[in-house]
Each structure stands twice: as C-alpha cells, then as structure tokens.
Design an enzyme around this catalytic site. Structure first.
Site, PDB file in Angstrom:
ATOM      1  N   ASP A 161      39.006  34.649  43.637  1.00  0.00           N
ATOM      2  CA  ASP A 161      37.703  34.516  42.987  1.00  0.00           C
ATOM      3  C   ASP A 161      36.880  35.802  43.103  1.00  0.00           C
ATOM      4  O   ASP A 161      37.309  36.789  43.702  1.00  0.00           O
ATOM      5  CB  ASP A 161      36.975  33.314  43.597  1.00  0.00           C
ATOM      6  CG  ASP A 161      36.223  32.492  42.555  1.00  0.00           C
ATOM      7  OD1 ASP A 161      35.882  33.030  41.492  1.00  0.00           O
ATOM      8  OD2 ASP A 161      35.974  31.296  42.816  1.00  0.00           O
ATOM      9  N   GLU A 194      38.099  36.336  37.723  1.00  0.00           N
ATOM     10  CA  GLU A 194      37.039  37.348  37.655  1.00  0.00           C
ATOM     11  C   GLU A 194      35.973  36.985  36.624  1.00  0.00           C
ATOM     12  O   GLU A 194      34.983  37.705  36.489  1.00  0.00           O
ATOM     13  CB  GLU A 194      37.713  38.702  37.368  1.00  0.00           C
ATOM     14  CG  GLU A 194      36.850  39.930  37.434  1.00  0.00           C
ATOM     15  CD  GLU A 194      36.191  40.246  36.097  1.00  0.00           C
ATOM     16  OE1 GLU A 194      35.248  41.050  36.104  1.00  0.00           O
ATOM     17  OE2 GLU A 194      36.613  39.694  35.066  1.00  0.00           O
ATOM     18  N   TRP A 195      36.166  35.853  35.908  1.00  0.00           N
ATOM     19  CA  TRP A 195      35.205  35.289  34.963  1.00  0.00           C
ATOM     20  C   TRP A 195      35.027  36.123  33.686  1.00  0.00           C
ATOM     21  O   TRP A 195      34.096  35.871  32.905  1.00  0.00           O
ATOM     22  CB  TRP A 195      33.837  35.058  35.601  1.00  0.00           C
ATOM     23  CG  TRP A 195      33.865  34.522  36.990  1.00  0.00           C
ATOM     24  CD1 TRP A 195      34.787  33.672  37.528  1.00  0.00           C
ATOM     25  CD2 TRP A 195      32.926  34.805  38.041  1.00  0.00           C
ATOM     26  NE1 TRP A 195      34.492  33.406  38.849  1.00  0.00           N
ATOM     27  CE2 TRP A 195      33.349  34.092  39.192  1.00  0.00           C
ATOM     28  CE3 TRP A 195      31.783  35.582  38.110  1.00  0.00           C
ATOM     29  CZ2 TRP A 195      32.667  34.144  40.403  1.00  0.00           C
ATOM     30  CZ3 TRP A 195      31.093  35.631  39.310  1.00  0.00           C
ATOM     31  CH2 TRP A 195      31.534  34.919  40.444  1.00  0.00           C
ATOM     32  N   GLY A 196      35.852  37.146  33.489  1.00  0.00           N
ATOM     33  CA  GLY A 196      35.768  37.944  32.280  1.00  0.00           C
ATOM     34  C   GLY A 196      34.650  38.960  32.261  1.00  0.00           C
ATOM     35  O   GLY A 196      34.443  39.633  31.249  1.00  0.00           O
ATOM     36  N   ASN A 198      34.337  41.859  33.651  1.00  0.00           N
ATOM     37  CA  ASN A 198      34.787  43.245  33.549  1.00  0.00           C
ATOM     38  C   ASN A 198      36.008  43.379  32.644  1.00  0.00           C
ATOM     39  O   ASN A 198      36.807  44.295  32.795  1.00  0.00           O
ATOM     40  CB  ASN A 198      35.085  43.798  34.943  1.00  0.00           C
ATOM     41  CG  ASN A 198      33.824  43.931  35.779  1.00  0.00           C
ATOM     42  OD1 ASN A 198      33.048  44.877  35.631  1.00  0.00           O
ATOM     43  ND2 ASN A 198      33.604  42.968  36.671  1.00  0.00           N
ATOM     44  N   ASP A 216      33.204  29.164  34.784  1.00  0.00           N
ATOM     45  CA  ASP A 216      33.885  27.886  34.994  1.00  0.00           C
ATOM     46  C   ASP A 216      33.676  26.935  33.822  1.00  0.00           C
ATOM     47  O   ASP A 216      32.563  26.788  33.305  1.00  0.00           O
ATOM     48  CB  ASP A 216      33.358  27.199  36.257  1.00  0.00           C
ATOM     49  CG  ASP A 216      33.818  27.880  37.523  1.00  0.00           C
ATOM     50  OD1 ASP A 216      34.568  28.870  37.436  1.00  0.00           O
ATOM     51  OD2 ASP A 216      33.439  27.411  38.618  1.00  0.00           O
TER      52      ASP A 216
END
Length: 400
Positions: A161, A194-196, A198, A216
């Site tokens: 995460d 990384e949740w997008g 970067n 999420d």
C-alpha cells in the site's frame, strides 16, 4: 619539512579522490530490471479487506480458504488467499515483524501452511511507508528484512500500500521492495497498491505484476456524495490504459464487490463481466463462507473467467458508446472476441455491435456463445444485437 609533508598528504588525497572518481565513472551501468516471470494471467483469489476490514483473525482467514475449495472457486481458477491490513503486531528486538498475537495466535507460518495444504496460495499485506493505512508497522526501512520474513513464512503474494509515504518517490520506493522480494529467494507476486497517483502504468511493468489505478472501490454502482470510486467510475478510468497491460503486468481496478450487498444481482453480473473483459485481477472481496447461490453463480462462471484468463493477455476496451449504451470488446487467443453489451440506463435497451467495429469483414459468419445463459446462439453475419436489462449486460463470445 612540515610544509612538505602537508603538500605530500594533500597530493595523496587528491590522487585517491581522482582514482575513486575514475573508478565510479568506469563502473558498468546497472542492467535494466527484468520481469519476475509471475502472473502471466491476471491473479485470481480472495482478499479480506472489502468485507472484513480490520475485523480479521486466523479463523476468518481459514474459513475463507475452506470455502474457496468447497464452493468450487478453487476449481474455477481462484488461487490466492490474501490477508489485508491489521494482521500486524509489533517488531521484535531484531526488527522482525510479528503477527498480532491475539488475532493470529498460531502465527503466520502456520496459517500459510494451512492454506498451502488446501492447494491454494497465500498472500499478505504491507505498506511502503512507516505505517500502514490502519496504523500498523509499515515496511519503510525494513524492506529486505520483511521480504526475507515473508519468504520464510511461505508468502506467495504481497499487496503493498501507499499510506504514510509523504514525499517518497513512488517508482524508487516500489523498486526497493521489488528488489527485496527477488532477493528473498521465493517467487512472490507483487501488487502495487499506489492508487494511480503517480501513474504506475508508465513505470510498473518490470517492477510489479499489477498496479492499482484508482482509490479504493466501494460497493456501489457509481460515486455518490462522500463516496468516490463506484464500480462504473473505476470502469471509466480504465479506458485508454489498455496498452499498458499484458502477461505479467496488469492494470488493477481493485477488488470485486460481488456479494457484499451494495448492488443488485444484475449490477454484480455487470461488475464481473466488465472486470473480465478488462483482463483485471479477479480478487473476490465477499464473505466466502456465507455467500449466496446467486453470488457463487457469478464468481464461478467459468466461461467468463476464461475470458479474463485468456492467454493472449490483451485488456479489452470500450469500442462504441451511444448515450447509456456501450460495447466493450476483448481480443482472444485464436482470433475470437469477447463482447460485453452494457446498459448504463434505467430501462431495457437493445444494443448491437457490427463486425466492422470488431475488425471483421461484414460478410463473415461467426458463431455466437452467450456466456451467462451458457448457450450457443444462432450463427450471425454482419452484426449482433440483444435486449440488455437496466444496469445489466449481455456477454457473448464470437468466433469464426
């Protein structure tokens, strides 16, 4: 004499500095990082977070493993049982991470052995920062030590995460854990959560095996006030990213919400169909031990799973849109296509697709298979159309 000695000393230091600089300049460049050779099809399994959050213990995880086998999910291709956040205890005097002794009194190695004994694979969670998203110890500064511990426990999959990372550089941070996993001596699938933020699709191919491209998911059809990333919102984020996915490196639109109660049966069928045509990882997120027959019928639909797991490894994309009517298509090994006729509207719509849109000659006759009714339909030439229920799909496979 002292002055001469000082000059001589300065000369020696200068020569040593120049020698070290020349040596550094002459050092061969580091070879480019190669793929780890894992996850040649999108990973399939179960993760604890969507249903249980932090309310986990070894009994919950063992029950999920048992149900994965008894429900037929293992037979349908699901492999990984992944513990998400909140399994952690503290680090010991040597800095080795330990499991929470109250939640996991038998220890992680015993749990991994139990899961392996079922013919399944075991996954675990950590974070690239000092703390996980739930405030447990992260892996920042302990990457190699944690990777060695995971290998010793028998971990097969790591979800990593991005909480508490502050000014860390995403690419180099994930490279460090990637190298640590490879140095551990055990093949471990690496999931970049990384949740997008970067754009990991631009640099993740040889670092990890899958990367999140959004925050999420939540168990709902679309975003609403206070809750972003409904199913359709994440779907839309995938459009245009299909060129970055392939065997061993996948865009990850997050775990499945099928069976968690926030959507209807038709909406869950849409969710599963669209994730399959996207060649997305299929990580169930429901309570496997208590799922309904309807939920099981979705998660174990082998014909749709075969589309997701197709060896060609191409991510599908939207090829047509007319208001609420959409067509998504995925090329398959052997020249066929998987097609999802998708109705975002609130009324039944007739939705069609032409062969030319799929890249076929208009005069070509194709066999048509309905993947939800499990029936062969009449051979079609030039186009195909069907009535699609509200918030629903018709998913077909066409082949010459």
């Amino acid at each position: 004499m002292k002055r001469f000695a000082l000059v001589l000393l300065m000369l020696v230091f200068g020569l040593l500095f120049m020698a070290s600089f020349a040596s550094a300049e002459a050092a061969p460049p580091r070879p480019p990082r190669q793929s780890n050779g894992l996850a040649l099809t999108p990973p399939m399994g179960w993760n604890s977070w969507n249903k249980f959050g932090c309310d986990i213990n070894e009994s919950v995880i063992r029950a999920a493993a048992d149900a994965m086998v008894s429900s037929g999910m293992k037979g349908a291709g699901y492999q990984y049982v992944v513990i998400d956040d909140c399994w952690h205890g503290e680090r010991d005097l040597n800095g080795d991470i330990q499991a929470d002794p109250k939640r996991f009194p038998s220890g992680i190695k015993a749990l991994a052995d139990y899961i392996h004994g079922k013919g399944l694979k075991f996954g675990i969670y950590s974070d690239a920062g000092k703390k996980t998203c739930a405030g447990r110890p992260g892996s920042r500064g302990y990457e190699y030590q944690d990777a060695r511990q995971y290998a010793a426990w028998g971990v097969d999959y790591l979800k990593y995460d991005w909480c508490s990372t502050y000014s860390q550089d995403a690419k180099s941070t994930y490279e460090t854990m990637s190298d640590a996993l490879r140095a551990s001596g055990r093949p471990i699938v690496f999931s970049l959560c990384e949740w997008g933020q970067n754009k990991p699709w631009l640099w993740g191919e040889t670092i990890g095996n899958l990367w999140r491209m959004s925050g999420d998911i939540y168990d709902g059809w679309e975003s609403r006030e206070g809750r972003e990333n409904g199913m359709t919102n994440i779907l839309d984020m995938q459009q245009g990213l299909e060129g970055y996915a392939g065997p061993g490196h996948w865009n990850d639109p997050d775990m499945l919400e099928v069976g968690n109660g926030g959507m209807t049966f038709e909406e869950y069928k849409s969710h599963f169909s669209l994730w399959a045509v996207l060649a997305a990882p299929l990580m169930a997120g429901n309570d496997l031990a208590r799922m309904s027959e309807e939920t099981k019928s979705i998660l174990t639909n082998k014909e749709i799973i075969a589309v997701d797991q197709d060896a060609l490894g191409v991510q599908g994309h939207r090829i047509a849109k007319n208001g609420d009517d959409e067509v998504w298509a995925k090329p398959l090994q052997g020249g066929g296509r998987a097609i999802v006729l998708f109705n975002r509207g609130k009324e039944t719509h007739k939705i069609g697709v032409t062969w030319e849109t799929l890249g076929y000659p208009a005069a070509l006759g194709l066999s048509v298979r309905d993947l939800w009714s499990h029936k062969n339909l009449s051979k079609a030439k030039g186009s195909f159309a069907a009535d699609v229920p509200p918030h629903g799909v018709v998913m077909i496979r066409v082949e010459a």
